[in-house]
Design a protein around this motif. Structure first.
Motif, PDB file in Angstrom:
ATOM      1  N   TYR A  29      45.063  33.364  30.434  1.00  0.00           N
ATOM      2  CA  TYR A  29      45.147  33.032  31.857  1.00  0.00           C
ATOM      3  C   TYR A  29      43.841  32.348  32.262  1.00  0.00           C
ATOM      4  O   TYR A  29      42.760  32.883  32.037  1.00  0.00           O
ATOM      5  N   LEU A  30      43.941  31.167  32.843  1.00  0.00           N
ATOM      6  CA  LEU A  30      42.761  30.355  33.128  1.00  0.00           C
ATOM      7  C   LEU A  30      42.443  30.301  34.615  1.00  0.00           C
ATOM      8  O   LEU A  30      43.347  30.211  35.459  1.00  0.00           O
ATOM      9  N   ASN A  31      41.163  30.347  34.928  1.00  0.00           N
ATOM     10  CA  ASN A  31      40.710  30.106  36.294  1.00  0.00           C
ATOM     11  C   ASN A  31      40.614  28.599  36.477  1.00  0.00           C
ATOM     12  O   ASN A  31      39.604  27.976  36.170  1.00  0.00           O
ATOM     13  N   ASP A  83      40.322  33.894  31.281  1.00  0.00           N
ATOM     14  CA  ASP A  83      39.062  33.161  31.317  1.00  0.00           C
ATOM     15  C   ASP A  83      38.685  32.999  32.779  1.00  0.00           C
ATOM     16  O   ASP A  83      39.325  32.245  33.523  1.00  0.00           O
ATOM     17  N   LEU A  84      37.647  33.716  33.210  1.00  0.00           N
ATOM     18  CA  LEU A  84      37.259  33.723  34.618  1.00  0.00           C
ATOM     19  C   LEU A  84      36.516  32.468  35.040  1.00  0.00           C
ATOM     20  O   LEU A  84      36.296  32.243  36.221  1.00  0.00           O
ATOM     21  N   GLY A  85      36.113  31.649  34.060  1.00  0.00           N
ATOM     22  CA  GLY A  85      35.340  30.454  34.375  1.00  0.00           C
ATOM     23  C   GLY A  85      33.861  30.703  34.156  1.00  0.00           C
ATOM     24  O   GLY A  85      33.464  31.572  33.380  1.00  0.00           O
ATOM     25  N   ASN A  86      33.014  29.944  34.858  1.00  0.00           N
ATOM     26  CA  ASN A  86      31.563  30.049  34.688  1.00  0.00           C
ATOM     27  C   ASN A  86      30.932  30.798  35.853  1.00  0.00           C
ATOM     28  O   ASN A  86      31.200  30.485  37.026  1.00  0.00           O
ATOM     29  N   LEU A  87      30.097  31.769  35.503  1.00  0.00           N
ATOM     30  CA  LEU A  87      29.409  32.543  36.527  1.00  0.00           C
ATOM     31  C   LEU A  87      28.484  31.633  37.326  1.00  0.00           C
ATOM     32  O   LEU A  87      27.729  30.839  36.761  1.00  0.00           O
TER      33      LEU A  87
END
Length: 383
Positions: A29-31, A83-87
């Motif tokens: 699952y992608l942000n 994948d939450l993406g980049n902090l």
């Protein structure tokens, strides 16, 4: 917690439509435009843009790693990955640590394991601090060719372990270090680690019998991996990569062991510098395969808890002196070994550290009347 406040979406070039139908990205699952629901998620991938101890504005490195990772084949497992993406980096280094701490803490309390990719090695301070309020002592496994204990430097990536060990309040039970190289390490620091009953393993020691690092990893709650511990031939993009070090295969073996560890609840892979990588992003490929092996190990976790169940065989070895006996447990599911160490303090924070991972060799030592070194180190921390 509103996670979308902490993250930027992943790069548009990483759309699942750009990959084959059987690639790993198809089951992640992608942000993208909207942050996915994390209900029933098992693993969360977090990208970090910070590098070399200072803030940068590029996400090139984590994009290369993601592209290599998501092109790998997916398995038939039921593990749910997001994948939450980049902090989003904070205005200061310390603020970035706090943001990562808050995110990891939130995820782990929901039984979601964060995999942190990118950034310099000191980012693991945020990973470490996520355990601060859990009212338990934790064990850390760090893979690095250096000890990163230089409190004379201003570069955070070279003194973060010193910060971690000296953190107040202290919730560190054990620290284990894999893959160090003696010519990079101060004898004074080695002596300090020995006095603290911490476990350190040179590459040469590991290669004598690589399986002996498995109980070390199995004891850990947190894994921090500096890719500079891997030979430059495999990962030229490590910020401190050297001619000597772990092979790519050995790095993947460590990640496989970590994935299998039911106790382990967070992973960080650090020090990837895309400017040093090859044109075909070889280092990113190695990191991607390491993550793939971790996920495969996670898929094969046995849920080995509760040593009083029929899933374990119990062996009590009588000793000639103190202790009178040492109790061992062997899993019927995986053939792995544990041993029981008395907790003289009777403090609840030590409860989860009284039965510690070991191997068959420790059992054989006890049969021969010798107290395993692993037992002695843990007992000294309890007494």
């Amino acid at each position: 917690m509103d996670l979308k406040l902490f993250f930027n979406p992943i790069d548009e070039s990483l759309s699942d439509k750009s990959f084959k139908a059987d690639s790993l990205i198809q089951s992640v699952y992608l942000n993208e435009e909207k942050l996915p629901d994390i209900l029933n998620i098992d693993i969360a991938i977090i990208g970090i843009k910070e590098n070399n101890g200072y803030s940068t504005i590029t996400d090139t490195g984590v994009r290369f790693i993601r592209k290599k990772l998501y092109s790998l084949k997916r398995s038939n497992s039921s593990t749910e990955i997001v994948d939450l993406g980049n902090l989003r980096s904070g205005p200061s280094r310390e603020e970035t640590y706090k943001r990562l701490k808050a995110v990891c803490q939130y995820l782990m309390h929901k039984q979601i394991l964060p995999i942190i990719i990118g950034g310099s090695h000191d980012i693991d301070l945020g990973q470490f601090l996520a355990y601060e309020e859990d009212d338990k002592l934790i064990s850390i496994c760090n893979v690095d060719s250096h000890f990163d204990m230089d409190n004379q430097t201003e570069l955070p990536s070279e003194n973060h372990i010193h910060t971690m060990i000296n953190h107040n309040p202290n919730f560190l039970f054990n620290y284990s270090h894999l893959g160090y190289q003696s010519y990079f390490v101060s004898p004074t620091i080695s002596k300090i680690f020995k006095q603290l009953n911490f476990s350190t393993y040179r590459i040469g020691e590991m290669r004598e019998d690589f399986k002996k690092v498995e109980p070390v990893i199995r004891e850990s709650d947190m894994l921090s991996f500096d890719i500079s511990a891997i030979q430059k031939a495999y990962t030229p993009a490590g910020n401190k990569s050297d001619v000597f070090g772990l092979t790519g295969e050995e790095a993947c073996q460590i990640m496989w062991y970590a994935g299998l560890n039911d106790k382990l609840s967070s992973v960080g892979i650090y020090e990837y510098n895309p400017e040093k990588d090859t044109n075909d992003h070889q280092s990113a490929q190695v990191i991607a395969v390491m993550i793939w092996y971790f996920i495969e190990g996670f898929n094969n976790r046995k849920g080995e808890k509760g040593f009083q169940t029929n899933d374990y065989m119990k062996y009590v070895v009588t000793m000639d002196n103190e202790p009178d006996a040492i109790t061992f447990y062997k899993s019927r599911l995986s053939d792995k070994w544990w041993m029981e160490v008395p907790n003289l303090n009777n403090k609840s924070i030590y409860e989860r550290n009284t039965i510690v991972p070991c191997d068959h060799n420790d059992y054989n030592l006890a049969l021969n009347g010798e107290i395993p070194d692993r037992w002695i180190k843990v007992f000294s921390k309890h007494s």
